[in-house]
Structures are given as C-alpha cells and as structure tokens.
Motif scaffolding. Structure first.
Motif, PDB file in Angstrom:
ATOM      1  N   LYS A 524     -10.800 -20.709  -1.824  1.00 21.53           N
ATOM      2  CA  LYS A 524     -11.500 -19.715  -2.712  1.00 21.53           C
ATOM      3  C   LYS A 524     -10.768 -18.458  -2.976  1.00 21.53           C
ATOM      4  O   LYS A 524     -10.281 -17.608  -2.151  1.00 21.53           O
ATOM      5  CB  LYS A 524     -12.979 -19.299  -2.041  1.00 21.53           C
ATOM      6  N   THR A 525     -10.463 -18.230  -4.199  1.00 25.35           N
ATOM      7  CA  THR A 525      -9.802 -16.951  -4.663  1.00 25.35           C
ATOM      8  C   THR A 525     -10.737 -15.670  -4.757  1.00 25.35           C
ATOM      9  O   THR A 525     -12.102 -16.091  -4.780  1.00 25.35           O
ATOM     10  CB  THR A 525      -9.026 -17.125  -5.993  1.00 25.35           C
ATOM     11  N   GLY A 526     -10.240 -14.642  -4.818  1.00 26.33           N
ATOM     12  CA  GLY A 526     -10.987 -13.271  -5.284  1.00 26.33           C
ATOM     13  C   GLY A 526     -10.251 -12.180  -5.648  1.00 26.33           C
ATOM     14  O   GLY A 526      -9.033 -12.263  -5.220  1.00 26.33           O
ATOM     15  N   THR A 527     -10.609 -11.449  -6.418  1.00 24.86           N
ATOM     16  CA  THR A 527     -10.090 -10.121  -6.824  1.00 24.86           C
ATOM     17  C   THR A 527     -10.956  -8.883  -6.546  1.00 24.86           C
ATOM     18  O   THR A 527     -12.122  -8.865  -6.911  1.00 24.86           O
ATOM     19  CB  THR A 527      -9.537 -10.216  -8.223  1.00 24.86           C
ATOM     20  N   ALA A 528     -10.330  -8.181  -5.655  1.00 25.50           N
ATOM     21  CA  ALA A 528     -11.179  -6.932  -5.083  1.00 25.50           C
ATOM     22  C   ALA A 528     -10.923  -5.710  -5.948  1.00 25.50           C
ATOM     23  O   ALA A 528      -9.774  -5.278  -6.002  1.00 25.50           O
ATOM     24  CB  ALA A 528     -11.057  -6.479  -3.553  1.00 25.50           C
ATOM     25  N   GLN A 529     -12.162  -5.316  -6.484  1.00 27.20           N
ATOM     26  CA  GLN A 529     -11.769  -3.993  -7.363  1.00 27.20           C
ATOM     27  C   GLN A 529     -11.258  -2.927  -6.667  1.00 27.20           C
ATOM     28  O   GLN A 529     -11.845  -2.685  -5.546  1.00 27.20           O
ATOM     29  CB  GLN A 529     -12.931  -3.528  -7.831  1.00 27.20           C
ATOM     30  N   ASN A 530     -10.442  -2.030  -7.113  1.00 34.57           N
ATOM     31  CA  ASN A 530      -9.821  -0.834  -6.377  1.00 34.57           C
ATOM     32  C   ASN A 530      -9.758   0.066  -7.123  1.00 34.57           C
ATOM     33  O   ASN A 530      -8.908   0.266  -8.002  1.00 34.57           O
ATOM     34  CB  ASN A 530      -8.478  -1.573  -5.755  1.00 34.57           C
ATOM     35  N   ALA A 531     -10.646   1.179  -6.937  1.00 36.30           N
ATOM     36  CA  ALA A 531     -10.735   2.278  -7.567  1.00 36.30           C
ATOM     37  C   ALA A 531      -9.469   3.230  -7.567  1.00 36.30           C
ATOM     38  O   ALA A 531      -9.489   3.967  -8.654  1.00 36.30           O
ATOM     39  CB  ALA A 531     -11.972   3.397  -7.287  1.00 36.30           C
ATOM     40  N   GLN A 532      -8.518   2.860  -6.674  1.00 37.01           N
ATOM     41  CA  GLN A 532      -7.554   3.745  -6.670  1.00 37.01           C
ATOM     42  C   GLN A 532      -6.134   3.216  -7.162  1.00 37.01           C
ATOM     43  O   GLN A 532      -5.150   3.704  -6.920  1.00 37.01           O
ATOM     44  CB  GLN A 532      -7.217   4.205  -5.079  1.00 37.01           C
ATOM     45  N   GLY A 533      -6.310   2.096  -7.867  1.00 35.91           N
ATOM     46  CA  GLY A 533      -5.068   1.491  -8.189  1.00 35.91           C
ATOM     47  C   GLY A 533      -5.388   0.120  -8.708  1.00 35.91           C
ATOM     48  O   GLY A 533      -6.436  -0.318  -9.041  1.00 35.91           O
ATOM     49  N   LEU A 534      -4.366  -0.948  -8.861  1.00 38.67           N
ATOM     50  CA  LEU A 534      -4.439  -2.194  -9.101  1.00 38.67           C
ATOM     51  C   LEU A 534      -5.397  -2.826  -8.183  1.00 38.67           C
ATOM     52  O   LEU A 534      -5.434  -2.701  -6.846  1.00 38.67           O
ATOM     53  CB  LEU A 534      -3.193  -2.897  -9.190  1.00 38.67           C
ATOM     54  N   ASP A 535      -5.954  -3.970  -8.444  1.00 43.11           N
ATOM     55  CA  ASP A 535      -7.014  -4.706  -7.664  1.00 43.11           C
ATOM     56  C   ASP A 535      -6.150  -5.478  -6.833  1.00 43.11           C
ATOM     57  O   ASP A 535      -5.003  -5.759  -6.879  1.00 43.11           O
ATOM     58  CB  ASP A 535      -7.762  -5.726  -8.549  1.00 43.11           C
TER      59      ASP A 535
END
Length: 627
Positions: A524-535
């Motif tokens: 499973k892939t995933g992309t974690a949101q990062n408020a301080q920069g790129l995900d």
C-alpha cells in the motif's frame, strides 16, 4: 629488720611476680592471637597497604548478524591510568605528562572527581591512546612511577553508519550513573551501551572486569607491577546473535536516495525477526567510541537533518493511506461492510459533508467502487464514508485494540509511543465539547488528523495482515522467549480479501510501477501531508503474497508521493527473496529532491500540540491523501 617487715617485703615481691607473670601472660596471649589466630587478617591489611588493585577491562561481547557476520567487535587499544597518593601528586604528574598526553580542563575535573571517589584505585586519564603515545609514555615511566598502561579493547563497528541506529555505540559511565548504582559492577571509566542494541543488552555484553595488583611503597609510589600476586582474569561479555541480515541492510543503504531523510524496516512476519532497521541520515558510531570532542559533538547533535534521530522507531508521521487498511479491517471485523460493498456516494473528486468539501486525491474521481477497489485505487471518498459508517467510538476503540496507541515492543531503547486518541473524550478535553466536529472522523479515516505513527509500528500492523491468522509477534532483534502476539480479529476470508486488494495495488493500482517479475507483491502506498514542506511518501509491502516471508516498510520525507517510494521497497523484497540479480535488474538509486529551505525541525519531533490540530479550526477545503 623485724620479722613483720621481712614478711611484708616477701608478700610484695610475690605480688610483683604475679603482676609481671600476668602482664607477660596477657602479652603472650595477645601476640598469639595477633600472630597466629588472626594472622590472615593482618596479612590482608598489610597487603592492602602494600598492593593496589588495577581493574582489567573485560572485552565487550560481540554482536553478530543472523549469519554470524560480526557487526560490533573489539580491536586492540590502550588506556592510561595513574596511581596517586594525593591530588597534589596527581596534578603534578599530569603536568609532567602534558607534553605527551595533553588533558583539557574538563577532563581534568573528571579525573580529580574520580580520584576523590576512589583514592586508592588508579584513575583513568585517557583511553584509546595511539601506540606512538604509549611508547613515549613508557620511556617516561621511571620518572612517573604511578603510571599504569593497560591493554584496553576498543569497540569497532565494521559497517559504520549503515547500522548505527540499530547497534548504537558505547560511552563512559557518568558521575550520575555511578552514584545511582543502577549498573551492576560498573566503576569509573566503565563503557556502557548508548542507544541501540548496545544499550538494550548492555548487561549481557559488558562482562565482568578482572583485577591485577601493583606494589607500592609507603608514599603510594609504584614499586613493582608484575609478579606480586595472582591475577583475576576478566570475564568477557556474551556474544549476541541478532536477526539482522547485514547484506540486506547494506543493500538498503546503497539504494536509499542520496541526501534524503527517512527509514526502512524489514521484518519476518512469521517470527517477528527484524531483518533490516535503517534510518537516514546516519552517523558513524566509531567516532563516538572513547569520547568525542565537545565541538564535534555539538556539530553532530545540532545538525539540521538530525542524524542521531532514529526515524524508524522515533519518527512519528501521519500514516496516510496505509492506515486505510486498519479502517477496512475494523469495518470487516464489525460486519459493517464486505469486500464487495459499495458506498452511497460515488467518488467524483470529493464529498460534501455539511459546510465542508472533503477532496479525494484524484481530482476527476474514481466512480462507484467496492471496498477491494477502494483499497486498490486508495479512494479517499470511499473511506470518508466508511469511517462515518463505523463511527468515531468504534474507529478509536479498534485502532487502539490493533496497537496504534502503543509502542511496537521492539527490543530497542527509546522507542516513541505513537500518537493516537484513546477515546472520544480526548477531543473534549483538548478542544472542549463544542470545539470540534465529526470531521475528525473523516480525517482519521484516511490516516490524517490526530494520528501519528512510527514506521516500525506500521510494519508490525502489516505483519499481522500478512499472517494467515491475522496475528503477529512483536518485532525482535534477538531470539529468545516467545514475543507477545497481537491480532486483528479477522476471519480468514476477510484477511484473504484484504491481501488480494493489496496485490491489486501493486499489479494495477497506485504502485503499478513497482512490480517485480516472477514475484507477487502486496502493498500500500501513502502520502502524508506535511504542513512544513513537501509531503512524505509511504510504502509498506510483503511477499510472496500467498505465503509472506518478509514485510518491508519505508517512509521517505519530502518524497511527495508514495508511488515514488514503492520501487525502493519492492527491490528490497526482491533482493531478499530472489537474490542480488533480481534486485539489480531495475536500475540504480532513486533520487528524491530534499528542499533546501525545509524546516529545521521536522514534524516528528514537534510537541504533541503541533501534531494534533482541530479540524474545526482548519479553514481548508478538507484533507486528501495522495498516493
């Protein structure tokens, strides 16, 4: 002289004789008691005044990988100690040796403190001394009779930075630790494990020091160093055989994007044995053996990319889409859905929930999907609705039951506890009863919001998914007693359905670019949101899908998409199952651009308040996880 005077004189003479006999008798008994009955005690006191014990450091136990390859060993080294009768003579001797053996002011303070604590024992001046310095000191021994030069095994890590976070390093015991008495048999100068397996198994690795004796005169000056008394040899530490596959770890290091930050962990789901634990950037533990210059330590510890931080067990990231399998497992466990179940609202790029619009990562939408297809394509809209069907109490209860609020239990020190609400009361206490909305359920359903997991804990969860019975042991580096098991409570059919959906992710879904010939991989892939920069990018996979032998997870900071991380993981799986040739057939390293202006303090070490954000105060159009 009268007869009375003569009689009195005779009586006094008799008394005198009796007194003299009594005194001589008492003295004879005392001499007999001292010289015969208690001779051993006084001989021992004499020896204590004449002899000084010199500890002989015990060689630290080796650490090996699963195939017997040495990961931590001992190499010849030398340490310099000094026997001194008083602080003044200690200071004078250090001044005389300063040209050959310079000791800075901070180290001198520690030396005097050690002498104050044990004035009859040699104080350690310096360890890991080069041979040319030892030779120069030997020449000066006649003018410095208290000098003690010993062979002192030095710790060495052949793999250097490759295994730094798994192995840790060693360092001298501190004054606080000595006073606490928590380390059995430790003394001034004892090397203790610092971090990693060195710390976790320090009691077994350290061994027991031996002792030799040197003869001193009345002023405490050394007379002889050999042939005085029998020597008690040191007892070497135990060799620790780990489950690490160092060849696979080396492969991960060669593959991980240059300059990138993140971690990789590989576990055998059948036994919980840890095959790989890798964190980047790393450091060389050999630089810390025997102490490190204060300026060098500050440079290392204050680096912007935190090389001392173990991102596999301490980095806490939003779990993003890999968490959707936990939501699916909870729903299947409670009978809320089946693998063929559809949701009321098809995906058209997002979903309206009261006055907020929650987006899907795919702008054009996925259409009407069943659960298996929602996993395959990682549809956010489907899981928004599935989370609402479950409800927040069930989502939190099952999440905690599956271990997302607890440490994985890996046998390493300093593992961070994941951040996951224990119950709905958490939100009331944090934001007030009216300070949050049911939007927290939608965010939690796609792995965002009040949820931050470590890589090793996510790998533990996927190990349970990979198991035929849906249970997995805690991850372990050292085989021993059976590790505690944690289960998902799913039926064999439900587990098989989820595994097949994960196979479709790699075959035809969001990780289709990471397929391996002749090997069926589930993941499973995933992309974690990062408020301080790129995900950040996630991928967790296992293979062979029909009978998994390895689970590999990776988190790469600023990778933007999980699909960019998936090929790294599948190549590690191929290297383990199919050999070097299969892994090498897909090209070289992957490049991840790390932004130059990325925040100096990444998400995983901020206070909890920075990780837990109230959706009621979020003015965006809603979260979405991309893959």
């Amino acid at each position: 002289m009268s007869w009375w005077e003569t009689h009195e004189l005779a009586r006094q003479a008799r008394v005198g004789r009796y007194v003299v006999l009594f005194v001589f008798g008492a003295l004879s008994l005392a001499f007999f008691r001292v010289q015969v009955l208690r001779s051993d005690r006084y001989q021992m006191l004499s020896r204590e005044n004449r002899l000084r014990p010199v500890p002989i450091p015990a060689p630290r136990g080796l650490i090996t990988d699963r195939n017997g390859i040495v990961l931590a060993e001992n190499v010849p080294g030398y340490s310099i100690s000094l026997l001194a009768a008083a602080p003044e003579s200690l200071s004078a001797t250090m001044d005389r040796l300063a040209e050959v053996l310079p000791i800075d002011s901070t180290a001198r303070v520690a030396v005097f403190e050690q002498h104050r604590r044990a004035p009859t024992e040699p104080v350690l001046l310096k360890r890991d001394v080069p041979f040319d310095v030892v030779s120069a000191l030997e020449e000066q021994r006649p003018w410095n009779p208290g000098l003690v030069i010993q062979s002192d095994p030095k710790r060495r890590y052949p793999e250097g930075p490759v295994l730094a976070h798994a192995l840790g390093y060693v360092g001298e015991i501190t004054e606080e630790e000595l006073r606490s008495g928590t380390h059995r048999g430790a003394r001034g100068g004892t090397l203790l494990g610092r971090d990693g397996l060195e710390q976790q198994y320090d009691d077994r690795l350290r061994g027991r020091d031996g002792v030799a004796f040197v003869e001193v005169d009345a002023l405490g000056r050394t007379v002889r160093t050999g042939g005085v008394e029998s020597m008690l040899p040191p007892d070497p530490g135990e060799t620790i055989a780990t489950t690490i596959d160092v060849r696979l770890q080396q492969f991960v290091d060669s593959l991980f994007p240059v300059g990138a930050r993140g971690a990789v962990a590989a576990v055998d789901p059948r036994s919980g044995e840890v095959l790989v634990l890798y964190s980047a950037p790393s450091y060389d533990p050999n630089d810390l053996v025997g102490g490190i210059d204060i300026d060098a330590w500050q440079t290392l510890s204050q680096r912007q990319d935190f090389p001392l931080f173990n991102r596999a067990t301490q980095g806490r990231y939003p779990p993003a889409s890999p968490w959707k399998l936990a939501v699916a497992a909870a729903a299947l466990r409670r009978g809320v859905v089946t693998m063929d179940a559809h949701m009321a609202i098809p995906c058209r790029g997002g979903m309206q929930y009261y006055n907020r619009y929650f987006r899907c990562w795919r702008v054009e939408g996925h259409g009407d999907l069943a659960l298996a297809e929602a996993v395959q394509y990682s549809c956010d809209v489907y899981f928004y609705q599935l989370g609402l069907k479950l409800g927040l109490p069930a989502l939190l209860q099952d999440g905690n039951a599956m271990g997302f609020g607890e440490r994985s239990g890996i046998d390493l020190p300093n593992e961070y506890r994941p951040l996951f609400p224990p119950s709905g009361e958490y939100f009331n206490q944090r934001y007030g009863p009216r300070g949050w909305t049911n939007a927290v359920t939608l965010n939690l359903s796609i792995g965002q919001g009040e949820n931050a997991q470590t890589l090793i804990n996510m790998v533990r969860f996927y190990s349970a998914l990979a198991s035929p019975r849906g249970v997995a042991p805690e991850p372990r580096f050292v085989r021993g007693d059976d590790a505690p098991m944690r289960g998902l409570g799913l039926s064999p059919d439900a587990l098989a359905g989820l595994r097949q959906a994960l196979v479709a992710v790699v075959d035809r879904g969001t990780a289709a670019g990471a397929q391996i010939a002749n090997l069926q991989v589930a993941g499973k892939t995933g992309t974690a949101q990062n408020a301080q920069g790129l995900d950040h990018g996630w991928f967790i996979g296992f293979a062979p899908a029909e009978n998994p032998e390895i689970v590999v997870g990776a988190i790469v900071e600023f990778a933007e998409h999980g699909s960019r991380v998936a090929p790294l993981v599948t190549r590690v799986i191929a290297r383990h199952l199919l050999g070097p040739a299969a892994a090498a057939s897909r090209g070289d390293r992957y490049a991840i651009d790390v932004p130059a202006d990325s925040a100096p303090e990444p998400l995983f070490i901020l206070p909890d308040s920075a990780l837990m954000r109230s959706p009621a105060r979020d003015t965006s159009d809603g979260a979405a996880t991309r893959n």
